[in-house]
Design an enzyme around this catalytic site. Structure first.
Site, PDB file in Angstrom:
ATOM      1  N   CYS A  74     -12.847  16.408  47.813  1.00 15.47           N
ATOM      2  CA  CYS A  74     -13.270  15.089  48.291  1.00 15.47           C
ATOM      3  C   CYS A  74     -12.872  14.856  49.754  1.00 15.47           C
ATOM      4  O   CYS A  74     -11.768  15.247  50.164  1.00 15.47           O
ATOM      5  CB  CYS A  74     -12.620  14.050  47.393  1.00 15.47           C
ATOM      6  SG  CYS A  74     -12.754  12.385  47.980  1.00 15.47           S
ATOM      7  N   CYS A  88      -6.537  12.182  43.577  1.00 10.56           N
ATOM      8  CA  CYS A  88      -6.869  13.392  42.817  1.00 10.56           C
ATOM      9  C   CYS A  88      -6.016  14.576  43.249  1.00 10.56           C
ATOM     10  O   CYS A  88      -6.450  15.412  44.041  1.00 10.56           O
ATOM     11  CB  CYS A  88      -8.343  13.722  43.014  1.00 10.56           C
ATOM     12  SG  CYS A  88      -9.407  12.439  42.384  1.00 10.56           S
ATOM     13  N   CYS A 171     -16.121   7.074  45.323  1.00  9.14           N
ATOM     14  CA  CYS A 171     -15.047   7.863  44.713  1.00  9.14           C
ATOM     15  C   CYS A 171     -15.647   8.588  43.517  1.00  9.14           C
ATOM     16  O   CYS A 171     -16.236   7.965  42.632  1.00  9.14           O
ATOM     17  CB  CYS A 171     -13.917   6.942  44.255  1.00  9.14           C
ATOM     18  SG  CYS A 171     -12.803   7.742  43.086  1.00  9.14           S
ATOM     19  N   GLU A 345       0.733  -6.491  19.549  1.00  7.70           N
ATOM     20  CA  GLU A 345       0.413  -6.318  20.969  1.00  7.70           C
ATOM     21  C   GLU A 345       0.939  -7.526  21.736  1.00  7.70           C
ATOM     22  O   GLU A 345       0.885  -8.647  21.245  1.00  7.70           O
ATOM     23  CB  GLU A 345      -1.117  -6.185  21.090  1.00  7.70           C
ATOM     24  CG  GLU A 345      -1.721  -6.496  22.433  1.00  7.70           C
ATOM     25  CD  GLU A 345      -1.295  -5.552  23.551  1.00  7.70           C
ATOM     26  OE1 GLU A 345      -1.251  -4.332  23.336  1.00  7.70           O
ATOM     27  OE2 GLU A 345      -1.015  -6.049  24.651  1.00  7.70           O
ATOM     28  N   CYS A 420       1.442   8.496  27.256  1.00  8.86           N
ATOM     29  CA  CYS A 420       0.893   8.870  28.566  1.00  8.86           C
ATOM     30  C   CYS A 420       1.994   9.390  29.470  1.00  8.86           C
ATOM     31  O   CYS A 420       1.808   9.528  30.670  1.00  8.86           O
ATOM     32  CB  CYS A 420       0.155   7.695  29.197  1.00  8.86           C
ATOM     33  SG  CYS A 420       1.140   6.199  29.230  1.00  8.86           S
TER      34      CYS A 420
END
Ligand code: SAH
Length: 463
Positions: A74, A88, A171, A345, A420
């Site tokens: 990019c 990235c 992007c 939550e 994550c």
């Protein structure tokens, strides 16, 4: 001893998850931007510290076979110094090598936490490395071009709050329509003299442009994050936006008047259209509000949930607890219509979405509660309910010892942990071991291609 300004030839033997090639010289790690594993390069040392050094690439002597073709890199990553976008970090290498690095990273995380016995499986992927994101939060600023002020909507340059425009106006991780809405909004601000927020002075109106799309339905939510009570010319903005982009189903403002790095404030209101958009995931319809969490990679989320479902092996009539449930996507995707399901939550709008989503999808026995994960004990107690299986999907910081202790006492047969952050996952797996829960494998899933992040799923069972 390495010296500042020294020029030397180095073999790059690793690439870290911030995108720096790593060379080992005189026993210390030298981090070199723009290099990748397998490169032989002439580098210049620009910083030395006790345990590491930083270098820059002067000449690439022998490029690595793991390098991606140069035309795929990019433009924003090729920019120099303070103008470079840092998103990235893995775009200079082939995707196959990126997946290998992500597996290695998870393996290292397990080892660091003392969980080296856990086998890390090959990273699962949908194979999609571009245009997979359904959400973007673009900062807004001002640039001077030919002596004139212009609105710039783009990304922060790496390690700064300087806003750099999108490379060639786009992007690659976002759907093309997002870039068109960025262009439209910047142009609207210029023609209507709507100022961009300035972090230093605290003045100016538009702080961020937040876009979210239901990738399957095509529905788009546009949210203007403002440092004001109202957005000037709001009616005009809505009229011309929907005329140009009929996919837009919701236009909102979010007020954020604090001098903070946090993007969204707590107050939002609808300028036009619905207060939420819908998407279809795992064959079910989900309503998503502005402040609710929704996986940024929809196709990746289907793969992740499918993996979680396979591991969970939920049996008929078993009760399921979905902790950190967001808008209910995981629980509602893996459960049957009559599964007793409780979701917890902390964001009220997400809980409202989850309740509607349960109804919409005919999930008769699903109930959702707004609270902290540690409220699970009281909530399940009030319901006189036991959970046979549990899914947890916490933010990066992982589970608190109190939540692990409660789940340990609850003794579900199976716990599926979606994470994550491999480091906190590894830490929590070790903590769960104290309550007799074990796992043999971790399954990484690539939800964030080209970036340094990787999602993991692990099944914990009691022997
Ligand atoms: N399982 C959902 C959401 C996962 S993201 C999905 O896949 O879409 C993590 C969620 O945890 C977010 O919705 C966040 O709002 C919520 N959360 C963060 N801290 C929490 C806490 N202390 N207690 C309960 N939920 C929390």
């Amino acid at each position: 001893m390495l010296q500042k300004n020294q020029i030397l030839t180095a073999a790059i033997t690793d690439l870290n998850n911030l995108g720096f090639g790593v060379a080992k010289i005189d026993g210390i790690s030298v981090f070199v931007a723009d290099t990748v594993t397998g490169d032989i390069a002439e580098i210049k040392i620009i910083k030395t510290a006790k345990t590491y050094a930083v270098g820059t690439l002067c000449t690439l002597i022998t490029p690595s076979p793991m390098r991606a073709p140069e035309h795929e890199v990019c433009g924003a990553a090729k920019r120099c110094g303070g103008n470079r976008c840092g998103g990235c970090v893995y775009q200079r290498i082939t995707y196959a090598h990126e997946l290998a690095l992500k597996k290695q990273y998870v393996t290292f995380a397990m080892k660091k936490a003392g969980a080296q016995h856990i086998k890390v499986l090959d990273v699962l992927t949908t194979g999609q490395t571009a245009a997979y994101r359904n959400k973007a939060q673009y900062p807004v600023g001002t640039e001077i071009l030919d002596g004139e002020k212009h609105t710039v909507i783009g990304f922060y340059a790496v390690k700064t709050h300087k806003i750099v425009p999108l490379p060639n106006g786009h992007c690659a991780l976002q759907p093309p329509i997002f870039s068109e809405i960025v262009r439209f909004t910047a142009h609207f601000c210029d023609t209507h003299q709507i100022s961009a927020y300035d972090e230093t002075s605290g003045n100016g109106i538009l702080r961020h442009l937040y876009l979210r799309m239901g990738s399957k339905t095509g529905e788009i939510l546009v949210c203007l994050v403002i440092n004001a009570d109202t957005f000037p010319h709001a009616d005009d903005f809505c009229k011309s936006l929907i005329a140009e982009f009929p996919q837009v189903k919701s236009i909102q403002v979010n007020q954020n008047r604090q001098n903070t790095n946090v993007i969204l404030g707590n107050t939002c209101c609808v300028l036009w259209g619905s207060d939420a958009i819908e998407d279809i995931l795992c064959g079910k319809v989900f309503r998503i509000s502005q402040l609710s969490f929704y996986q940024v990679n929809r196709d990746g989320a289907e793969l992740l949930y499918h993996t979680a479902k396979t591991l969970l092996q939920l049996q008929p009539r078993e009760a399921l607890l979905d902790l950190y449930c967001g808008i209910g996507t995981i629980g509602l995707s893996v459960a049957d219509t009559d599964t007793p399901l409780v979701g917890i939550e902390i964001i009220p709008q997400a809980v409202e979405n989850a309740k509607e989503n349960a109804k919409r999808n005919g999930m008769k026995n699903a109930r959702f509660f707004c609270g902290d994960a540690s409220d699970a004990k009281q909530i399940l107690h009030n319901l006189q309910m036991h959970a046979d299986a549990v899914i947890v999907d916490p933010p990066r910081k992982g589970l608190t010892p109190a939540v692990i202790a409660y789940l340990g006492e609850l003794t579900p047969k199976r716990i599926v942990y979606i994470s994550c952050d491999a480091d906190t996952l590894a830490r929590d797996i070790m903590r769960f071991a104290e309550y007799g829960y074990h796992t043999d494998t971790t399954q990484p899933v690539d939800m964030f291609s080209r970036t340094g992040h990787v999602e993991c799923v692990a099944l914990l069972t009691k022997k």
